[in-house]
Design a protein around this motif. Structure first.
Motif, PDB file in Angstrom:
ATOM      1  N   ALA A  63       0.854  -1.467   0.024  1.00 12.32           N
ATOM      2  CA  ALA A  63       0.342   0.327   0.533  1.00 12.32           C
ATOM      3  C   ALA A  63       1.120   1.439  -0.076  1.00 12.32           C
ATOM      4  O   ALA A  63       1.346   1.455   0.962  1.00 12.32           O
ATOM      5  N   ASP A  68      -2.777   6.121   6.896  1.00  9.63           N
ATOM      6  CA  ASP A  68      -3.637   4.440   7.109  1.00  9.63           C
ATOM      7  C   ASP A  68      -5.152   3.647   5.862  1.00  9.63           C
ATOM      8  O   ASP A  68      -5.722   4.504   5.409  1.00  9.63           O
ATOM      9  N   PRO A  69      -4.390   2.679   4.713  1.00  6.52           N
ATOM     10  CA  PRO A  69      -5.003   2.728   4.115  1.00  6.52           C
ATOM     11  C   PRO A  69      -6.597   1.967   4.243  1.00  6.52           C
ATOM     12  O   PRO A  69      -8.172   2.277   3.203  1.00  6.52           O
ATOM     13  N   ALA A  70      -6.976   1.869   4.909  1.00  4.06           N
ATOM     14  CA  ALA A  70      -8.110   1.363   5.613  1.00  4.06           C
ATOM     15  C   ALA A  70      -9.292   2.617   6.380  1.00  4.06           C
ATOM     16  O   ALA A  70      -9.896   2.958   5.928  1.00  4.06           O
ATOM     17  N   ARG A  71      -8.686   4.049   6.080  1.00  8.31           N
ATOM     18  CA  ARG A  71      -9.252   5.253   5.692  1.00  8.31           C
ATOM     19  C   ARG A  71      -9.281   6.063   4.899  1.00  8.31           C
ATOM     20  O   ARG A  71      -9.796   6.955   4.689  1.00  8.31           O
ATOM     21  N   VAL A  75     -10.714   3.571  -3.547  1.00  7.60           N
ATOM     22  CA  VAL A  75      -9.500   2.325  -4.067  1.00  7.60           C
ATOM     23  C   VAL A  75      -9.300   2.255  -5.103  1.00  7.60           C
ATOM     24  O   VAL A  75     -10.588   1.519  -6.075  1.00  7.60           O
ATOM     25  N   ARG A  90      -3.119  -1.485  -6.111  1.00  6.50           N
ATOM     26  CA  ARG A  90      -4.532  -0.034  -5.770  1.00  6.50           C
ATOM     27  C   ARG A  90      -3.727   1.078  -5.373  1.00  6.50           C
ATOM     28  O   ARG A  90      -2.682   1.152  -5.065  1.00  6.50           O
ATOM     29  N   HIS A  92      -3.986   4.001  -3.284  1.00  7.52           N
ATOM     30  CA  HIS A  92      -5.338   4.890  -2.127  1.00  7.52           C
ATOM     31  C   HIS A  92      -5.901   6.356  -1.921  1.00  7.52           C
ATOM     32  O   HIS A  92      -4.148   7.002  -2.550  1.00  7.52           O
ATOM     33  N   HIS A 132     -13.983   0.461  -8.508  1.00  9.97           N
ATOM     34  CA  HIS A 132     -12.516   0.710  -8.517  1.00  9.97           C
ATOM     35  C   HIS A 132     -11.813   0.791  -9.550  1.00  9.97           C
ATOM     36  O   HIS A 132     -10.428   0.708  -9.609  1.00  9.97           O
TER      37      HIS A 132
END
Length: 362
Positions: A63, A68-71, A75, A90, A92, A132
């Motif tokens: 990543a 934080d990729p989760a945030r 994507v 990917r 982000h 995506h």
């Protein structure tokens, strides 16, 4: 940093201002991006040209994110057409404000230099069907912000295919009403529509002022076309002269795009044509072995510096070969041995490019 880059996009500065912002962005990204902290650990650039460019393949390995990729709010994924989704790159995004701000003025400059607001007929899935896909998102923003009445995507989400007949009807209606249109899609979406049109005997003569933009390259799984061949095919079927067709160069790992300038400047109506971009981007051609910058006219790897890539990496080494030419740069194709990829190949596969086209024998 996002605010500073956004301000530069809206009011670009001179070369010194670009260099200052690029170096500060380099340091900012190195502090916040674990991949870049490692990759740039020993780098001490004094000029933006001295920043080591990150190979785009890194987006498939980790990543490349400044946070934080989760945030991430979005994507975007590369097409993954060669080895499956497990090796998709990917990208982000923690905000899409920069992406939107970067794409709109450059699209207007190269596709709508006359200020026209025309119906846009788009030959890709819409954003809701491909959340995506950076290309679908890109076309969605363009349709929403710049498209005239009647703009729409011609894609059957259920069947995963072009709406051939619906597009043909819309083209006939535009032709009859004398309404110029903008056609937007991947190179091989246009190939498949033109093949179908030949099979069905469809021919269109779109009104003056019509134009088209294609992207994704001219090599598909089914066959390969040179740019003049594709544009001749589009001219035959659609009635849009090659001088009114523009190629766009972009990639999932970037936030900005590059275009041919032929709608702005008739000097570039022939082939080959250079690519041009935005004031917040730079292109460097580098020797594949030493990564030294090569002289103008010599072939090397294309590096793109895209300041709008704040949340990932602004200094990227592509797998594309190119050269600097008067007016910009040319893209000459993929590095030998590099895995083929791109939205045009993806479209070719989806639309039946397994080696046989509609109307061809088994």
């Amino acid at each position: 940093m996002e605010r500073e880059v956004l301000a530069f996009i809206r009011e670009p500065g001179d070369e010194a201002a670009f260099d200052d912002l690029a170096l500060r962005l380099f340091r900012w990204q190195r502090e916040r991006n674990p991949v870049l902290a490692s990759f740039w650990a020993g780098a001490r650039p004094r000029h933006w040209r001295e920043v080591p460019p990150l190979p785009v393949g890194a987006f498939k390995q980790a990543a490349v994110a400044c946070g934080d990729p989760a945030r991430a709010v979005a994507v975007f994924e590369t097409s993954g057409t060669t080895r499956g989704p497990e090796v998709r790159g990917r990208h982000h995004f923690f905000t899409l404000d920069l992406y939107d701000a970067a794409l709109l003025p450059v699209f207007e400059r190269y596709l709508l230099p006359d200020g026209a607001r025309l119906p846009m007929f788009i030959l890709t899935p819409p954003p809701e069907a491909a959340p995506h896909s950076s290309l679908s998102y890109y076309f969605g923003v363009i349709r929403r912000e710049l498209g005239g009445p009647g703009s729409r995507f011609f894609w059957d989400g259920g069947a995963g295919d072009l709406l051939y007949e619906a597009l043909a009807r819309a083209l006939r209606e535009a032709e009859a009403a004398g309404t110029p249109v903008v056609l937007l899609g991947t190179a091989f979406a246009f190939v498949h529509f033109c093949d179908r049109a030949r099979q069905e005997g469809w021919r269109f003569r779109l009104p003056p002022g019509s134009r088209a933009m294609e992207t994704g390259g001219f090599k598909g799984r089914s066959r390969e076309l040179r740019q003049p061949e594709l544009y001749a095919l589009m001219a035959e079927v659609l009635g849009i002269p090659p001088a009114r067709i523009v190629n766009q160069y972009g990639m999932t790992e970037l936030s900005s795009q590059f275009y041919e300038p032929n709608l702005r400047d008739p000097r570039y109506a022939g082939f080959p044509r250079p690519k041009q971009g935005a004031a917040w981007c730079r292109v460097v051609i580098r020797d594949p072995e030493t990564l030294a910058e090569v002289p103008d006219g010599e072939v090397g790897l294309i590096e793109v510096v895209d300041l709008a890539n704040v949340g990932s990496c602004a200094f990227l080494l592509t797998q594309d070969l190119g050269r600097k030419v008067p007016g910009g740069f040319e893209v000459l194709g993929r590095v030998p041995g590099a895995a083929p990829r791109g939205c045009s190949i993806a479209a070719d596969i989806v639309l039946g490019g397994s080696g046989r086209h509609p109307g061809e024998g088994a």
